[in-house]
Design a protein around this motif. Sequence first.
Motif, PDB file in Angstrom:
ATOM      1  N   ASN A  54       0.841  -1.189   0.000  1.00  0.00           N
ATOM      2  CA  ASN A  54       0.000   0.000   0.000  1.00  0.00           C
ATOM      3  C   ASN A  54       0.877   1.240   0.000  1.00  0.00           C
ATOM      4  O   ASN A  54       1.705   1.423   0.898  1.00  0.00           O
ATOM      5  N   GLY A  55       0.715   2.072  -1.002  1.00  0.00           N
ATOM      6  CA  GLY A  55       1.434   3.334  -1.042  1.00  0.00           C
ATOM      7  C   GLY A  55       0.807   4.333  -0.087  1.00  0.00           C
ATOM      8  O   GLY A  55      -0.407   4.532  -0.101  1.00  0.00           O
ATOM      9  N   ARG A  56       1.621   4.946   0.754  1.00  0.00           N
ATOM     10  CA  ARG A  56       1.113   5.867   1.766  1.00  0.00           C
ATOM     11  C   ARG A  56       1.820   7.212   1.631  1.00  0.00           C
ATOM     12  O   ARG A  56       3.031   7.279   1.408  1.00  0.00           O
ATOM     13  N   TYR A  64       5.868  12.909   3.078  1.00  0.00           N
ATOM     14  CA  TYR A  64       6.556  11.670   3.456  1.00  0.00           C
ATOM     15  C   TYR A  64       5.792  10.512   2.815  1.00  0.00           C
ATOM     16  O   TYR A  64       4.572  10.384   2.985  1.00  0.00           O
ATOM     17  N   SER A  65       6.485   9.659   2.084  1.00  0.00           N
ATOM     18  CA  SER A  65       5.825   8.541   1.414  1.00  0.00           C
ATOM     19  C   SER A  65       6.624   7.266   1.631  1.00  0.00           C
ATOM     20  O   SER A  65       7.858   7.289   1.761  1.00  0.00           O
ATOM     21  N   ASP A  66       5.911   6.148   1.671  1.00  0.00           N
ATOM     22  CA  ASP A  66       6.553   4.840   1.782  1.00  0.00           C
ATOM     23  C   ASP A  66       5.585   3.782   1.273  1.00  0.00           C
ATOM     24  O   ASP A  66       4.456   4.072   0.877  1.00  0.00           O
ATOM     25  N   LEU A  67       6.045   2.532   1.287  1.00  0.00           N
ATOM     26  CA  LEU A  67       5.265   1.395   0.805  1.00  0.00           C
ATOM     27  C   LEU A  67       5.164   0.375   1.931  1.00  0.00           C
ATOM     28  O   LEU A  67       6.174  -0.063   2.478  1.00  0.00           O
ATOM     29  N   LEU A  68       3.934  -0.007   2.302  1.00  0.00           N
ATOM     30  CA  LEU A  68       3.689  -0.877   3.439  1.00  0.00           C
ATOM     31  C   LEU A  68       3.010  -2.160   2.996  1.00  0.00           C
ATOM     32  O   LEU A  68       2.331  -2.196   1.959  1.00  0.00           O
ATOM     33  N   ASP A  69       3.178  -3.209   3.817  1.00  0.00           N
ATOM     34  CA  ASP A  69       2.433  -4.430   3.564  1.00  0.00           C
ATOM     35  C   ASP A  69       1.050  -4.305   4.212  1.00  0.00           C
ATOM     36  O   ASP A  69       0.765  -3.315   4.903  1.00  0.00           O
ATOM     37  N   PRO A  70       0.147  -5.282   4.011  1.00  0.00           N
ATOM     38  CA  PRO A  70      -1.203  -5.160   4.579  1.00  0.00           C
ATOM     39  C   PRO A  70      -1.240  -5.018   6.092  1.00  0.00           C
ATOM     40  O   PRO A  70      -2.234  -4.530   6.645  1.00  0.00           O
ATOM     41  N   ASP A  71      -0.153  -5.420   6.798  1.00  0.00           N
ATOM     42  CA  ASP A  71      -0.108  -5.301   8.250  1.00  0.00           C
ATOM     43  C   ASP A  71       0.498  -3.979   8.712  1.00  0.00           C
ATOM     44  O   ASP A  71       0.654  -3.747   9.915  1.00  0.00           O
ATOM     45  N   LEU A  94      10.510   1.162  -7.113  1.00  0.00           N
ATOM     46  CA  LEU A  94       9.889   2.365  -7.677  1.00  0.00           C
ATOM     47  C   LEU A  94       9.357   3.292  -6.607  1.00  0.00           C
ATOM     48  O   LEU A  94       9.320   4.508  -6.796  1.00  0.00           O
ATOM     49  N   TYR A  95       8.929   2.737  -5.469  1.00  0.00           N
ATOM     50  CA  TYR A  95       8.254   3.535  -4.449  1.00  0.00           C
ATOM     51  C   TYR A  95       8.981   3.429  -3.113  1.00  0.00           C
ATOM     52  O   TYR A  95       8.392   3.109  -2.084  1.00  0.00           O
ATOM     53  N   ALA A  96      10.275   3.680  -3.110  1.00  0.00           N
ATOM     54  CA  ALA A  96      11.064   3.619  -1.880  1.00  0.00           C
ATOM     55  C   ALA A  96      10.669   4.753  -0.947  1.00  0.00           C
ATOM     56  O   ALA A  96      10.245   5.828  -1.387  1.00  0.00           O
ATOM     57  N   PRO A  97      10.789   4.575   0.388  1.00  0.00           N
ATOM     58  CA  PRO A  97      10.450   5.643   1.336  1.00  0.00           C
ATOM     59  C   PRO A  97      11.294   6.893   1.089  1.00  0.00           C
ATOM     60  O   PRO A  97      12.499   6.807   0.840  1.00  0.00           O
ATOM     61  N   ARG A  98      10.664   8.069   1.183  1.00  0.00           N
ATOM     62  CA  ARG A  98      11.405   9.302   0.938  1.00  0.00           C
ATOM     63  C   ARG A  98      10.695  10.484   1.588  1.00  0.00           C
ATOM     64  O   ARG A  98       9.499  10.441   1.887  1.00  0.00           O
ATOM     65  N   LEU A 153       0.652   7.417  -4.184  1.00  0.00           N
ATOM     66  CA  LEU A 153       1.630   6.641  -4.943  1.00  0.00           C
ATOM     67  C   LEU A 153       2.333   7.547  -5.945  1.00  0.00           C
ATOM     68  O   LEU A 153       1.705   8.105  -6.840  1.00  0.00           O
ATOM     69  N   GLY A 154       3.634   7.712  -5.768  1.00  0.00           N
ATOM     70  CA  GLY A 154       4.438   8.505  -6.683  1.00  0.00           C
ATOM     71  C   GLY A 154       5.802   7.887  -6.868  1.00  0.00           C
ATOM     72  O   GLY A 154       6.344   7.247  -5.967  1.00  0.00           O
ATOM     73  N   PHE A 155       6.387   8.080  -8.039  1.00  0.00           N
ATOM     74  CA  PHE A 155       7.660   7.445  -8.338  1.00  0.00           C
ATOM     75  C   PHE A 155       8.775   7.960  -7.431  1.00  0.00           C
ATOM     76  O   PHE A 155       8.834   9.134  -7.085  1.00  0.00           O
ATOM     77  N   THR A 156       9.703   7.036  -7.085  1.00  0.00           N
ATOM     78  CA  THR A 156      10.908   7.398  -6.354  1.00  0.00           C
ATOM     79  C   THR A 156      11.979   7.921  -7.309  1.00  0.00           C
ATOM     80  O   THR A 156      13.009   8.401  -6.869  1.00  0.00           O
ATOM     81  N   GLU A 157      11.713   7.848  -8.574  1.00  0.00           N
ATOM     82  CA  GLU A 157      12.672   8.254  -9.584  1.00  0.00           C
ATOM     83  C   GLU A 157      13.233   9.639  -9.290  1.00  0.00           C
ATOM     84  O   GLU A 157      12.584  10.474  -8.654  1.00  0.00           O
ATOM     85  N   ARG A 158      14.447   9.907  -9.759  1.00  0.00           N
ATOM     86  CA  ARG A 158      15.126  11.186  -9.514  1.00  0.00           C
ATOM     87  C   ARG A 158      14.226  12.357  -9.911  1.00  0.00           C
ATOM     88  O   ARG A 158      13.699  12.421 -11.008  1.00  0.00           O
TER      89      ARG A 158
END
Length: 793
Positions: free
Chosen positions: A399-401, A431-438, A452-456, A551-556
């Motif tokens: 889940n993108g947060r 602040y964005s990151d990618l989480l599992d269902p838990d 693609l969606y690393a925390p940043r 959800l947004g790209f981690t790309e430069r």
Amino acid sequence: MNRLYFLFLLLAAWLGATESAWAQNAPPPLVPPRLLTQETIGYPEGAQGEAVVVVELTIDTGGAVAQAIIVSGEKPFTTAVLARAPTWRFVSARRGDVDVRARVRMRIEFHPPPPPVPSAPHASAPPTRRTAVVIEREEEVSVRGRQEPGKITFTGGEVRQMPGAFGDAFRMMEALPGVTPIVSGLPFFYVRGAPPGNTGYYLDGIRIPLLYHFALGPGVVHPGLIDRVDFFSGAPPAQYGRFSGGILAGYTRPPATELHGEWNVRLVDSGGMVEAPFAGGRGSVLVGGRYGYPGLLASLISPEVTVSYWDYQARASYALTNRDTLTVFAFGSSDYLGSIKEDYQTKKKTEEQLFKTGFHRLDLRYDHRLGESGKLRLALTLGADESGADIQGDSKVGNGRLRSVGLRTEIEDRLGPNLRVRAGADVVWDYSDLLDPDGNRLSPEESPYSILYAPRNDVTLGAYADAAWRISRRVELTAGLRADVFTSRRIDQPVIHILDRQHPIGAPATATVAVDPRISARVLLMPKLTYLATFGITHQPPSTLIPIAGLGFTERRDHLQTAFQASQGLELALPLDFTATANVFLHEYRNLSDATASCGEIPIGDWDNPCLTRRVRGRAYGFEFLLRRALTKKLTGWLSYTLSRSTREGLLVGTSTHAQIEVPQTVPAEFDRTHVFQVIGAYDLGHHWRAGLRFMLYSGRPRPRFDDDGNPSTLPTDTRFPPYYRVDLRLEKAWKIGRTGRIAFVFEGLNVTLNKEVINIECKSKSFGGPRSCEEQKIGPVAIPGIGVEGSF
């Protein structure tokens, strides 16, 4: 292009210098504000005799009373007028077909109630009506402000009459020139060649990720809250930035001074809104929301599918003084798509979340009125966005947060009768990151999507200023400048393993400065004919093809998307309140995020594919025409036509004697549609019956290219899919209840002809030397029933 606009500026200066030669010509005539209904005011208790009150009203572009000032009259009659005037609704003043802010004086005549008629003994006397008639008289009508070139404005009242819009102001976007749908009925549009993810959506200056509920549902904001919507298909004013496509900005209604509300119950959803004043009208509280249950209808076709959505709005405002107001505004939405699965052995049914998306906003704002025409706003906005899915196969999607905090300030004022200035600044932390269902953060080893969606942490700062200068009676020039600083820092640097060595992906931190100039002009060539021109440069960080909350790209982010946007056109005021506008436009795109051009087929279920982050160059050019009459008229008409071409630069792969070569080639964009045509008609049949019809037709997009093995290429062919058309219908029967109440039965349908649209083609490879077989794939029919009952009080 630069030479063209240099010549355009010289032309504007020359026209201003020759003003005296054109002095005999007049600007397009002003149509004064007009009351929507004949209003009455109760005769004040304890008052005596006849009385006349003259009140000066400031009517905004949405037809609401922004200010009421007594010109003449005595108490208690003036008190009664001031209590009722803010509730009146007008058809706003217009210059041609442009809604303008205006001041108008109204005359109210008070007559005492007649003496009671003697009645027979023991008979109850009929009640006497104590009323005063509001006489609509335009005295000293003065215009305040003019609409920017390139902007199309429509009110919430207009959209309620558009067939297929279901009363939602944001759905009006589909009927505007320059807008090309991906698929009919779905809320994703290319605007002058820019992908859906490049269009910005705002509500009261608050950025929101999406406009509609994804399950073919309505807008994410209750329509009763919307006052007006502004749409810019290119080169918007400097206050709007960080998007390289179009801008759609909605504005909420001002706080009400008396209790009112509205509700609706339909086959797919139900909703309502109520607003109540307090503290003698100094404060107001509003709550609203909607719950959708389209799964009830969907289950008739696919029993294993579950679909639902909901949204909410809450607002409280209080006037500290006549110039200072505090407001708290909260709103949000959620959409859910699931699937019910049954275990063949135990027969136990479980529900799996296929997709869920939603967002929430909390806006705290302080508004201060500067003199007669200026205003200042300070605001703090908190945001929370999230989208994602549960487990699919052996890979965790996640889940993108997104969590955000933003501060902004806006100021607008007139420095003279011919000069208006606007300025502002903001800072936003994301602040964005990618989480599992838990709720645990996913690593690259657990899910490839985290690449693609690393925390940043992203921090964006921006400032803007523009000035609208009326050089002469015929020439108005608006020049603005916007500057933004985009910074991004990854929290966990993702790596990939090659030959047992770790290789970091991309830069851990970036910072980029973007400077965006904007300029536009209005030049009155002759009575009722105006020349319009706009030019602007816009920048935007990397974006997904379609907007997805959280959800947004981690790309430069130092490789910004860049757009050069230009348009020129003519606006003609026609008889019967029609306005015709024709524009030619040219948009150039650099570093564009468009997965349809970089991936060939969109890799569904393969979101970690590197083709999603490749950049392309593009161009869009064409002709737009809009013939328009306000949809609130008894008989209305609307005709929109776009003739355009959208292209991308691709690589054509060939073979030489010794190696494979790549040749650059310009090809049509994946969703390029040459013709988009719409015609709308509505008529008040009398006795509170109203009917409307909309016809939409657009040409098919290019067919994809396939090799002999049936594999798709990034280069489409010159042939196209068949054109598509649809018919929308609206029929309404209303009844009045009391002084302001209303109830109506509404039948509204999108695609009532149940047409299917060709969206793709599937080709199979040759077998045993036979011909390759191809079959068109269709979607639909995408049709939405809108049968229900609605009311207001």
